[in-house]
Design a protein around this motif. Structure first.
Motif, short mmCIF file in Angstrom:
data_model
loop_
_atom_site.label_atom_id
_atom_site.label_comp_id
_atom_site.label_asym_id
_atom_site.label_seq_id
_atom_site.Cartn_x
_atom_site.Cartn_y
_atom_site.Cartn_z
N ARG A 151 53.42 65.17 14.04
CA ARG A 151 54.08 63.91 14.27
C ARG A 151 55.13 63.87 15.44
NH1 ARG A 151 57.16 62.59 8.52
NH2 ARG A 151 55.38 62.19 7.20
N ASP A 152 54.74 64.80 16.42
CA ASP A 152 55.54 65.16 17.57
C ASP A 152 54.84 64.45 18.78
OD1 ASP A 152 57.72 67.32 18.48
OD2 ASP A 152 56.96 65.70 19.67
N LEU A 153 55.10 63.36 19.16
CA LEU A 153 53.96 62.69 20.22
C LEU A 153 54.39 63.40 21.42
CD1 LEU A 153 51.77 60.61 21.12
CD2 LEU A 153 53.79 59.01 21.21
N LEU A 177 60.94 56.05 27.16
CA LEU A 177 59.85 56.71 26.57
C LEU A 177 60.22 57.85 25.89
CD1 LEU A 177 57.04 56.11 29.36
CD2 LEU A 177 57.53 54.80 27.17
N VAL A 178 61.16 58.71 26.38
CA VAL A 178 61.54 59.96 26.00
C VAL A 178 62.24 59.70 24.57
CG1 VAL A 178 63.26 61.96 25.93
CG2 VAL A 178 61.61 61.52 27.98
N ARG A 179 63.31 58.62 24.71
CA ARG A 179 64.07 58.25 23.56
C ARG A 179 62.97 57.65 22.54
NH1 ARG A 179 69.32 55.47 25.91
NH2 ARG A 179 70.31 57.33 26.34
N ALA A 180 61.98 57.01 22.86
CA ALA A 180 61.26 56.27 21.82
C ALA A 180 60.32 57.73 20.98
CB ALA A 180 60.27 55.51 22.52
N LYS A 181 59.89 58.55 21.97
CA LYS A 181 59.15 59.69 21.38
C LYS A 181 60.22 60.31 20.31
CE LYS A 181 56.34 59.95 25.21
NZ LYS A 181 55.87 60.96 26.29
N ARG A 182 61.38 60.80 20.97
CA ARG A 182 62.34 61.40 19.85
C ARG A 182 62.58 60.63 18.90
NH1 ARG A 182 65.69 64.26 24.33
NH2 ARG A 182 63.81 65.46 25.12
N ILE A 218 60.57 58.66 17.14
CA ILE A 218 59.27 58.75 16.34
C ILE A 218 59.43 60.10 15.49
CG2 ILE A 218 56.76 58.92 16.28
CD1 ILE A 218 56.81 56.95 18.48
N ARG A 219 59.74 61.16 16.21
CA ARG A 219 59.71 62.61 15.73
C ARG A 219 60.88 62.56 14.69
NH1 ARG A 219 60.16 65.98 20.12
NH2 ARG A 219 62.67 65.86 20.00
N ALA A 220 62.15 62.06 15.09
CA ALA A 220 63.23 62.13 14.24
C ALA A 220 63.17 61.29 12.85
CB ALA A 220 64.79 61.92 15.08
N THR A 221 62.39 60.23 12.82
CA THR A 221 62.33 59.47 11.64
C THR A 221 60.94 59.84 11.08
OG1 THR A 221 61.48 57.86 12.99
CG2 THR A 221 63.85 57.63 12.53
N GLY A 222 60.28 60.47 11.59
CA GLY A 222 58.85 60.74 10.77
C GLY A 222 58.02 59.37 10.77
#
Lengths: 394, 126
Positions: A2-4, A138-143, A145-149
Motif C-alpha cells: 500500500r505504500d506508493l 505529492l509526498v503528502r498525498a502518498k503519505r 494514502i499510506r497512513a489511511t490504507g
C-alpha cells in the motif's frame, strides 16, 4: 503493497541497478521481470530495516508477503514476464491516485506523476506552482494514502460510480487546464491535453463496459481536434481529421453501451454535432438544444446553462437567447464568456451600444491572446455595421 | 487499521429540533453502535455532554489557565467520537456514512498513529 512512495523508490533503485549491471553484462532474458524482482527485494530490505517503530508489525507483514511472492517462483527464475498491460494494477493505481478523499489538485498532480509518469518539475510548471510546492504536495498525498490504507484496487460495484466519477473529474480537470492553455504560447501546459487523452484512453480500455470513460475520451478528442476558442470563427479545414474521426466513432460506441446518457456522453454528443457539421451554419441546433436540455438537468452548472442559451438563440432567435443568458447574470457576472455571449446576442439584435459595453466587459476579464483578438475584432465590426448572422431575419 | 471518527454538528439544531427528530437520531446511533459492535469494528465510542459544559485547560508561562466552554469558538462543535478498527480508509468512510451526524453535521476520519513496539506506558490497557 500500500505504500506508493516506497514502491516508486524501489523501482527507481532497481533501474539504477539495471543500468549498472546491464551496461557490462547486457540485459537479462526477462528485463521487466528482473526489475520487478529487484524492486521487491529492495522493498523487503527497506521494510525490515526500518528503524522507525511505527507500524512495525505491518511492515514486517508486508515484507513477508513480498518474500512469498519471490519464493513462490523457481530459484533463479524471475518469474513470468509481468503482463505488459498490467491492466488491473494500473487501474487500481488510478483509482487510488484519484481517491475522493484527496483534494482535486492533489489528485491531478499525483495521477500525472504516478500514472502518467511525468516528472515533478513538469507537473509544477503545468500548474504554475514551484517545484518544491508540487513535490511537497505529492509526498503528502502518498503519505496520506499510506497512513489511511487507501487500497490500489478497483472499487466494489456498489462504490464504483462514485469512485469512477472522481477519476473522470480528475482527468477532465487535467484536460481543461491544458485546453485553456492551448491558445497561449505555453506549450508545456498545452501538453496536458495529450496527457489527459492518454490517461482517458487507458481508463476506457481498462473499463470497457463503462460508457462514461469512453465518452470522456471522445469528448476530449473532439475538443482537442479543434484546439481553440469560439466556434463560428474556426477554420474547420484545420481541425485534426484523425482525432475527429476517432472521437465520432467513440461517441457512437459509448452511446450504444449507455443505458442512460451520463454527463460526458452528453457533452461528447454535443461536441459531435458541432464536429459533424460541414460549416457552422449546418449545425443541427435543434438536436444540440435537446442535448443541452438533458445536460442541464444532469450537470447543474451555470456554464452549461450559458452554452444552452447559445443553442436557444440559434433555434428560437437572439431575443430568446438573451433572455436565457440574462437569467445567469448573478452566477456568471465575473465570467468573460457570459459577457462575450451577451455581446454577441445584443449585436445580432442591433443593440450596438450595449453590445460594445458587453465586449468591453468581456475584454476586461480575459488575458487569453486568442480570445482578446476575437473580441476586439467583433467589437470593431460593430462600428462598421454588424455583419448579418446566418439565421437572423432582417 | 484504527481510525478515530469525530462528530461535529451545530448544537443549535438540537435545541430547535422536534422530539420525534431527536428520537430518530438517538435510534440511529443505537443502530450504529449495535451494527459496529456486531461487526467487531467498534473499539470505543461516547457521546459528549453539550459544549457549554466544557472546560479548556492550558498552561502558559507556568500559569494554569482555565476557560469556560470549548477552546474553539466554532459553529459546529465536537459532539462525540468513535474508535474503530477496520481494513482501511474506504471501510472507515462506509461506517462514518452510517452515522446520523453526516446528515446535519460532519464526521472527521483520521487514522490513529501506529505505535506498535513502542512502550506507551499505561495507554495500551488490554
Amino acid at each position: 503493497m500500500r505504500d506508493l512512495e516506497l514502491a516508486q523508490d524501489c523501482v527507481q533503485e532497481a533501474f539504477v541497478e539495471a543500468l549498472e549491471h546491464w551496461a557490462a553484462d547486457g540485459p537479462p532474458p526477462n528485463p521487466a521481470g528482473w526489475i520487478v524482482l529487484t524492486a521487491r527485494r529492495r522493498a523487503i530490505d527497506r521494510l525490515r530495516r526500518a528503524v522507525d517503530d511505527t507500524r512495525r508489525a505491518e511492515r514486517l507483514a508486508q515484507a513477508a508477503r513480498l518474500e512469498e511472492q519471490i519464493t513462490s517462483t523457481p530459484a533463479g527464475d524471475p518469474g513470468p514476464a509481468p503482463d505488459p498491460d498490467l491492466g488491473d494494477e494500473r487501474l487500481g493505481l488510478i483509482f487510488a491516485t484519484c481517491h475522493p478523499s484527496l483534494a482535486a489538485e492533489v489528485r491531478v498532480g499525483l495521477t500525472l506523476q504516478a500514472v502518467g509518469g511525468l516528472r515533478t518539475a513538469e507537473i509544477a510548471r503545468s500548474f504554475l506552482v514551484t517545484e518544491a510546492a508540487m513535490a511537497q504536495r505529492l509526498v503528502r498525498a502518498k503519505r496520506k494514502i499510506r497512513a489511511t490504507g487507501i487500497t490500489f484496487a478497483v472499487p466494489a460495484p456498489g462504490r464504483l460510480p462514485e469512485r469512477l466519477r472522481s477519476v473522470l473529474d480528475t482527468l477532465y480537470l487535467i484536460f481543461t487546464e491544458g485546453h485553456a492553455a492551448t491558445a497561449g504560447p505555453d506549450l508545456v501546459r498545452a501538453e496536458l491535453c495529450g496527457e489527459a487523452i492518454r490517461l482517458a484512453r487507458l481508463t476506457a480500455r481498462l473499463l470497457p463496459d463503462e460508457p462514461e470513460p469512453t465518452a470522456l475520451l471522445a469528448l476530449m478528442l473532439l475538443l482537442h481536434a479543434r484546439r481553440a476558442v469560439l466556434l463560428a470563427d474556426q477554420d474547420r479545414a484545420r481541425w485534426d481529421p484523425a482525432m475527429l474521426d476517432e472521437g465520432l466513432r467513440l461517441v457512437m460506441a459509448a452511446g450504444r453501451r449507455a443505458e442512460r446518457p451520463g454527463l460526458h456522453l452528453l457533452q461528447a454528443a454535443i461536441a459531435a454535432e458541432h464536429a459533424r457539421a460541414q460549416a457552422a451554419a449546418d449545425t443541427d441546433w435543434e438536436r444540440v438544444l435537446a442535448l443541452y436540455d438533458r445536460l442541464a438537468r444532469v450537470a447543474n452548472s451555470p456554464v452549461v446553462d450559458l452554452n444552452r442559451a447559445v443553442a436557444v438563440a440559434e433555434v428560437r432567435g437572439p431575443a430568446a437567447g438573451l433572455e436565457a443568458v440574462d437569467r445567469l447574470a448573478t452566477e456568471l457576472g465575473a465570467f468573460h464568456h457570459f459577457h462575450a455571449t451577451r455581446a454577441d446576442l445584443l449585436r445580432r439584435l442591433g443593440r450596438a451600444e450595449e453590445a460594445r459595453v458587453a465586449y468591453r466587459r468581456a475584454l476586461d476579464m480575459t488575458d487569453n491572446a486568442a480570445e482578446r483578438a476575437f473580441l476586439l475584432r467583433r467589437s470593431a465590426d460593430l462600428s462598421h455595421g454588424a455583419p448579418a448572422h446566418p439565421r437572423d431575419s432582417a | 487499521m484504527k481510525f478515530v471518527l469525530t462528530l461535529y454538528a451545530d448544537e443549535a439544531g438540537f435545541a430547535d429540533a422536534p422530539p420525534e427528530a431527536l428520537q430518530q437520531t438517538l435510534a440511529a446511533f443505537d443502530a450504529f453502535n449495535r451494527e459496529a459492535a456486531q461487526a467487531g469494528v467498534l473499539l470505543a465510542g461516547e457521546g459528549l455532554a453539550p459544549s457549554h459544559t466544557a472546560t479548556a485547560v492550558a498552561v502558559r508561562d507556568g500559569e494554569r489557565l482555565l476557560t469556560d466552554g470549548p477552546f474553539s469558538e466554532t459553529k459546529e462543535v465536537l459532539g462525540g467520537f468513535y474508535v474503530v478498527d477496520v481494513g482501511g480508509l474506504d471501510d472507515a468512510i462506509e461506517w462514518a456514512a452510517k452515522l446520523p451526524t453526516v446528515h446535519f453535521g460532519r464526521v472527521e476520519i483520521r487514522p490513529v498513529m501506529g505505535y506498535e513496539g513502542v512502550d506507551r506506558g499505561g495507554l495500551d490497557a488490554s
